[in-house]
Scaffold this active site. Structure first.
Site, PDB file in Angstrom:
ATOM      1  N   TRP A  64      33.133  35.360  37.832  1.00  0.00           N
ATOM      2  CA  TRP A  64      35.263  35.265  36.666  1.00  0.00           C
ATOM      3  C   TRP A  64      35.753  34.352  37.499  1.00  0.00           C
ATOM      4  O   TRP A  64      36.176  33.326  37.847  1.00  0.00           O
ATOM      5  CB  TRP A  64      35.584  36.924  37.036  1.00  0.00           C
ATOM      6  CG  TRP A  64      37.230  36.633  36.636  1.00  0.00           C
ATOM      7  CD1 TRP A  64      37.877  36.947  38.228  1.00  0.00           C
ATOM      8  CD2 TRP A  64      38.233  35.710  36.280  1.00  0.00           C
ATOM      9  NE1 TRP A  64      39.251  36.850  38.114  1.00  0.00           N
ATOM     10  CE2 TRP A  64      38.902  36.061  37.067  1.00  0.00           C
ATOM     11  CE3 TRP A  64      37.966  35.536  35.186  1.00  0.00           C
ATOM     12  CZ2 TRP A  64      40.363  35.254  36.992  1.00  0.00           C
ATOM     13  CZ3 TRP A  64      39.055  34.690  34.900  1.00  0.00           C
ATOM     14  CH2 TRP A  64      40.129  35.060  35.304  1.00  0.00           C
ATOM     15  N   ASP A 121      34.296  48.010  32.189  1.00  0.00           N
ATOM     16  CA  ASP A 121      34.817  47.108  32.858  1.00  0.00           C
ATOM     17  C   ASP A 121      33.693  46.863  34.022  1.00  0.00           C
ATOM     18  O   ASP A 121      33.835  47.760  34.929  1.00  0.00           O
ATOM     19  CB  ASP A 121      36.448  47.383  33.565  1.00  0.00           C
ATOM     20  CG  ASP A 121      36.772  46.062  34.452  1.00  0.00           C
ATOM     21  OD1 ASP A 121      35.897  44.869  33.838  1.00  0.00           O
ATOM     22  OD2 ASP A 121      37.208  46.500  34.949  1.00  0.00           O
ATOM     23  N   HIS A 171      38.109  46.185  30.504  1.00  0.00           N
ATOM     24  CA  HIS A 171      39.688  45.853  31.785  1.00  0.00           C
ATOM     25  C   HIS A 171      40.640  46.166  31.883  1.00  0.00           C
ATOM     26  O   HIS A 171      41.140  46.668  32.394  1.00  0.00           O
ATOM     27  CB  HIS A 171      39.005  44.239  32.094  1.00  0.00           C
ATOM     28  CG  HIS A 171      39.654  43.803  33.560  1.00  0.00           C
ATOM     29  ND1 HIS A 171      39.657  44.698  34.267  1.00  0.00           N
ATOM     30  CD2 HIS A 171      40.479  43.195  33.918  1.00  0.00           C
ATOM     31  CE1 HIS A 171      40.508  44.877  35.858  1.00  0.00           C
ATOM     32  NE2 HIS A 171      41.024  43.407  35.257  1.00  0.00           N
ATOM     33  N   ASP A 227      44.539  46.462  38.358  1.00  0.00           N
ATOM     34  CA  ASP A 227      43.523  45.015  38.674  1.00  0.00           C
ATOM     35  C   ASP A 227      44.343  44.445  40.214  1.00  0.00           C
ATOM     36  O   ASP A 227      44.307  45.464  40.785  1.00  0.00           O
ATOM     37  CB  ASP A 227      43.711  44.173  37.695  1.00  0.00           C
ATOM     38  CG  ASP A 227      43.502  42.413  37.503  1.00  0.00           C
ATOM     39  OD1 ASP A 227      42.482  42.118  37.191  1.00  0.00           O
ATOM     40  OD2 ASP A 227      43.839  41.747  37.844  1.00  0.00           O
ATOM     41  N   TRP A 228      44.933  43.354  40.291  1.00  0.00           N
ATOM     42  CA  TRP A 228      46.137  43.276  41.532  1.00  0.00           C
ATOM     43  C   TRP A 228      47.323  43.889  41.004  1.00  0.00           C
ATOM     44  O   TRP A 228      47.917  44.208  41.903  1.00  0.00           O
ATOM     45  CB  TRP A 228      46.858  41.508  40.586  1.00  0.00           C
ATOM     46  CG  TRP A 228      45.300  40.434  41.684  1.00  0.00           C
ATOM     47  CD1 TRP A 228      45.189  40.156  41.030  1.00  0.00           C
ATOM     48  CD2 TRP A 228      45.956  40.101  42.991  1.00  0.00           C
ATOM     49  NE1 TRP A 228      43.840  38.840  41.832  1.00  0.00           N
ATOM     50  CE2 TRP A 228      44.564  39.642  43.448  1.00  0.00           C
ATOM     51  CE3 TRP A 228      46.773  40.925  43.944  1.00  0.00           C
ATOM     52  CZ2 TRP A 228      44.503  39.152  44.168  1.00  0.00           C
ATOM     53  CZ3 TRP A 228      47.179  40.389  45.484  1.00  0.00           C
ATOM     54  CH2 TRP A 228      45.849  39.103  45.731  1.00  0.00           C
TER      55      TRP A 228
END
Length: 306
Positions: free
Chosen positions: A164, A250, A280, A123-124
């Site tokens: 999202w 995901d 995810h 993710d980030w």
């Protein structure tokens, strides 16, 4: 800079999370300091594995991966991004920018004097970690990328992401644990869900998690588009070992692994894998499987010393 600091009481007795806290101070860019939390587990003499979390999780996400890695002699560093976990939480939306997060997390590398790092990013964790790899390639020995990307805004981010992003801004109460639950494929216990909520006792603590979705470069006029393009120019020359371990469930990041395999030379010849039965947050769904992929990747690609 005004900030909130979650009480230590909120982190007592969390399920599966008995690690000792560690802190560094980072610049708030307004003449003062913020406190950033990180985990530091395993042998201080071991090779460093840096685990970077994303939105809206924190280092708790990696709790079940840490022991399998440290048992093999490695040192695991897992920070909490500013605004997340046990790190300080600035209270204004404008306090949070992509560049500031990058500069804040860079302190983990510089203040702890980390070298020959194996990066694990999701993710980030990838939006920040891959930028750091591009800006400091000499500090990294290997990269494992899972359910992440380094977007430039040159390509549409996809319907799942845009839904999202809209949800994150419109929902009256930001449901941190609910988001984790909705992006995993296994049933999470109440104790685990409570642990994801622990850093955020009220909405006032959630400024960072609210702002993060807006910081993803989704169009070419984003402030970080040019910098991410420059990072890709470096990554397209990065020939150190680089492996992808995306999950099979995901919709937000699906296909990102193929792009990395095509563009980053270090991916060639690696045993890329798809983590089955993983959403995810695959560290939550399949921590042992992902840990074994990481250990095999490290074992297959030893650091060569002169």
């Amino acid at each position: 800079m005004q900030y909130l600091r979650t009480s230590d009481d909120c982190f007592e007795g969390l399920s599966g999370y008995s690690f000792a806290p560690h802190y560094i101070e980072v610049d708030d860019f307004e003449g003062s300091k913020l406190r950033m939390h990180y985990l530091d587990e395993g042998s201080k003499e071991g090779e460093v594995v840096l685990m970077l979390h994303g939105e809206p999780s924190w280092s708790y996400l990696y709790r079940d991966m840490i022991k399998p890695i440290t048992d093999k002699g490695y040192r695991v560093i897992a920070p909490d991004l500013i605004g997340f976990g046990r790190s300080d939480k600035p209270t204004q939306r404008s306090d949070y920018t992509y560049q500031r997060h990058l500069d804040w997390i860079r302190n983990i590398l510089t203040q702890l004097n980390l070298k020959q790092v194996t990066l694990v990013c999701q993710d980030w964790g990838g939006l920040l970690g891959l930028r750091l790899v591009a800006e400091h390639p000499e500090l990294f020995a290997r990269v494992l990328a899972a359910n992440t990307m380094l977007p430039t805004g040159d390509h549409p981010p996809g319907e799942a992401f845009m839904k999202w992003r809209a949800f994150s801004q419109e929902v009256p109460e930001f449901p941190v644990a609910g988001i984790i639950k909705g992006a995993t494929v296994t049933a999470l216990s109440t104790d685990v869900l409570n642990a994801y909520d622990a850093p955020f006792p009220t909405e006032e603590y959630k400024t960072g998690v609210r702002q993060f979705p807006l910081l993803v470069p989704a169009a070419t006029d984003d402030p970080q588009t040019q910098n991410n393009r420059k990072a890709w120019q470096v990554l397209q020359q990065f020939n150190k070992p680089f492996i992808t371990a995306f999950s099979d469930s995901d919709p937000v990041t699906a296909g990102g692994d193929k792009i990395m395999q095509k563009l980053i030379p270090g991916t060639q010849g690696q045993s890329h894998t798809t983590i089955s039965q993983g959403g995810h947050f695959l560290q939550e769904d399949q921590p042992q499987q992902l840990a074994q992929v990481l250990l095999q990747f490290i074992n297959d690609n030893p650091i060569l010393t002169n």
